[in-house]
Scaffold this motif. Structure first.
Motif, short mmCIF file in Angstrom:
data_model
loop_
_atom_site.label_atom_id
_atom_site.label_comp_id
_atom_site.label_asym_id
_atom_site.label_seq_id
_atom_site.Cartn_x
_atom_site.Cartn_y
_atom_site.Cartn_z
N SER A 151 45.45 41.91 47.66
CA SER A 151 45.44 40.47 47.41
C SER A 151 44.04 39.98 47.06
CB SER A 151 45.95 39.73 48.66
OG SER A 151 47.28 40.11 48.96
N LEU A 152 43.02 40.56 47.70
CA LEU A 152 41.65 40.17 47.37
C LEU A 152 41.33 40.48 45.90
CD1 LEU A 152 39.51 41.26 50.49
CD2 LEU A 152 40.16 38.95 49.78
N GLY B 73 40.53 37.78 43.09
CA GLY B 73 39.31 37.87 42.30
C GLY B 73 39.58 37.69 40.81
N PHE B 74 40.61 38.39 40.30
CA PHE B 74 40.99 38.20 38.89
C PHE B 74 41.46 36.77 38.63
CE2 PHE B 74 41.50 42.93 38.78
CZ PHE B 74 40.62 43.16 37.73
N GLY B 75 42.19 36.21 39.61
CA GLY B 75 42.66 34.83 39.46
C GLY B 75 41.51 33.84 39.40
N LEU B 76 40.45 34.07 40.19
CA LEU B 76 39.29 33.19 40.15
C LEU B 76 38.61 33.22 38.77
CD1 LEU B 76 37.71 33.89 43.65
CD2 LEU B 76 38.65 31.72 42.87
N PRO C 2 47.67 36.95 38.92
CA PRO C 2 46.31 36.45 38.68
C PRO C 2 46.29 35.23 37.76
CG PRO C 2 46.36 38.84 38.49
CD PRO C 2 47.79 38.38 38.58
N LEU C 3 47.13 35.25 36.72
CA LEU C 3 47.21 34.10 35.82
C LEU C 3 47.73 32.87 36.55
CD1 LEU C 3 46.96 33.10 32.86
CD2 LEU C 3 49.35 33.78 32.55
N PHE C 4 48.73 33.07 37.39
CA PHE C 4 49.32 31.97 38.16
C PHE C 4 48.29 31.41 39.16
CE2 PHE C 4 51.88 30.43 41.78
CZ PHE C 4 52.61 29.45 41.13
N ILE C 5 47.58 32.32 39.85
CA ILE C 5 46.56 31.88 40.81
C ILE C 5 45.45 31.11 40.10
CG2 ILE C 5 44.76 32.69 42.40
CD1 ILE C 5 46.66 35.00 43.13
N GLY C 6 45.03 31.63 38.95
CA GLY C 6 44.00 30.95 38.18
C GLY C 6 44.42 29.56 37.75
N LEU D 90 56.28 37.20 38.03
CA LEU D 90 55.22 36.46 38.72
C LEU D 90 54.27 37.40 39.45
CD1 LEU D 90 57.12 33.39 40.23
CD2 LEU D 90 55.59 33.44 38.27
N LYS D 91 54.80 38.51 39.96
CA LYS D 91 53.93 39.47 40.65
C LYS D 91 52.95 40.10 39.68
CE LYS D 91 54.09 43.39 43.82
NZ LYS D 91 54.97 44.36 44.55
#
Length: 389
Positions: free
Chosen positions: A187-188, A192-195, A63-67, A58-59
């Motif tokens: 984290s930022l 950003g990648f997640g967005l 980014p995929l999870f956040i997206g 998950l770490k």
């Protein structure tokens, strides 16, 4: 003559009470079994190293999870805008623009303010610790004088504990600040990648479910589709309601703490809102920190901080929770508290925040299998008397 003892008439009310009590016991058994299953799975996953492996994956894939989470949250709004005739791409870009503007305003206004208040608080930390120490010393001396109780050993042990805590805190503070800053900028970048990933997912979010269902046999796709829909609906209501209540608590506490003159009101309001994500115990954790700082300033501010924290908590319990959370998944308080204890033991504070959504998810899955395989089938009994009524 008939000397047989007449038959006693069947008391239908008593039988119904027994049946009702049996149903309650059965429902309690459901809850205990669900918690036991979660506990067993968690212990097995920890002993086999599955949890560490999953956390590592998950770490990497965060980014995929956040997206996915961002797209999952915004998808209902995009659908509503589609129903009003706005193309999905346009509505997705519009919502993303609003989200990015909000994040920029949050970072440019709230973060520097919190940082300034935190810096001022750290600079005054020695004075705060000294004020707390003087207050406790005076309180214990008054008790010893008035009641005739010798509290010298208690005072000495308490002072040694406080001094040890202060030394450890100030020694580890520079390293903690450096780690926090590094994690913050890391984290930022991840967000950003997640967005970016979330925007592409949002363009065609419904196809994700379709591709996922195609991994399973045709005969199971309809049931799995219903399960995914139920999970999404229940967890969404739980998450949205919790976040909305926490935001309201943050705003109310910040205004209240600023009104009474508490040092760093926005910081402690933000901390209260953050800890409010933890059901039941969270609000007291956040309020306790504000009260301690309040008493370090003066007795009046400390008492006023208690009043503010209690009023906000009462408003949350009797207004915000019933109104905002009325449509969220109904979970028994005992279930949530046991879930908090289990998740806190294995995952710490983060586990306590995620406990309620995970329990809601587990309840939906458990209910699905109970209905699918007719487990613990609830049979209806029709009672008739001797006359056939």
């Amino acid at each position: 003559m008939n000397f047989r003892k007449p038959k006693e008439k069947l008391d239908i009310n008593e039988v119904n009470e027994v049946v009702s009590l049996s149903k309650k016991i059965l429902h309690l058994f459901y809850v205990v079994m669900m918690i036991a299953i979660i506990l067993i799975i968690t212990i097995i996953a920890r002993e086999w190293g599955i949890i560490s492996f999953v956390l590592s994956v998950l770490k990497v894939l965060s980014p995929l999870f956040i997206g996915f989470i961002i797209a999952w949250i915004l998808n209902p709004l995009v659908k509503k805008m589609e129903q009003k005739g706005i193309p999905r791409i346009i509505s997705s870009l519009l919502l993303y623009t609003i989200l990015i503007v909000f994040l920029i305003v949050f970072i440019r206004i709230l973060i520097p303010t919190i940082y300034t208040q935190l810096n001022e608080l750290l600079n005054n930390l020695p004075e705060i610790f000294q004020s707390v120490e003087d207050y406790i010393t005076t309180l214990l001396d008054n008790i010893s004088t008035g009641k005739g109780i010798d509290l010298s050993n208690v005072k000495q042990n308490l002072m040694e504990t406080m001094n040890s805590f202060f030394v450890d805190f100030t020694t580890n503070l520079p390293a903690s600040v450096i780690n926090f800053v590094g994690n913050f900028f890391s984290s930022l970048l991840t967000i950003g990648f997640g967005l970016i990933i979330g925007l592409y997912m949002l363009f065609d979010f419904d196809s994700i479910n379709t591709h996922l269902l195609h991994l399973f046999p045709k005969k199971n796709r309809f049931e799995l589709s219903l399960l995914i829909t139920n999970i999404s609906t229940e967890v969404r209501k739980c998450v949205n309601g919790t976040l909305l209540v926490a935001t309201m608590v943050f705003a109310c506490d910040s205004i209240g703490f600023a009104a009474i003159g508490l040092q760093a009101p926005l910081l402690f309001g933000f901390f209260c809102g953050l800890t409010d994500l933890i059901p039941y115990v969270g609000p007291y954790i956040g309020g306790a920190a504000a009260v301690i700082i309040g008493f370090s300033q003066s007795n009046l501010i400390g008492i006023m901080a208690i009043i503010v924290a209690v009023i906000v908590q009462l408003v949350e319990n009797f207004i915000l929770q019933p109104v905002v959370m009325s449509k969220t998944m109904k979970l028994h308080p005992v279930t949530i508290i046991l879930g908090l204890l289990i998740f806190e033991h294995f995952f710490g504070i983060l586990g306590m925040i995620l406990a309620t959504p995970c329990i809601a998810l587990a309840k939906v899955v458990f209910k699905f299998f109970v209905e699918k395989y007719n487990l613990f089938e609830d049979k209806k009994y029709i009672l008739i008397d001797e006359e056939g009524k």
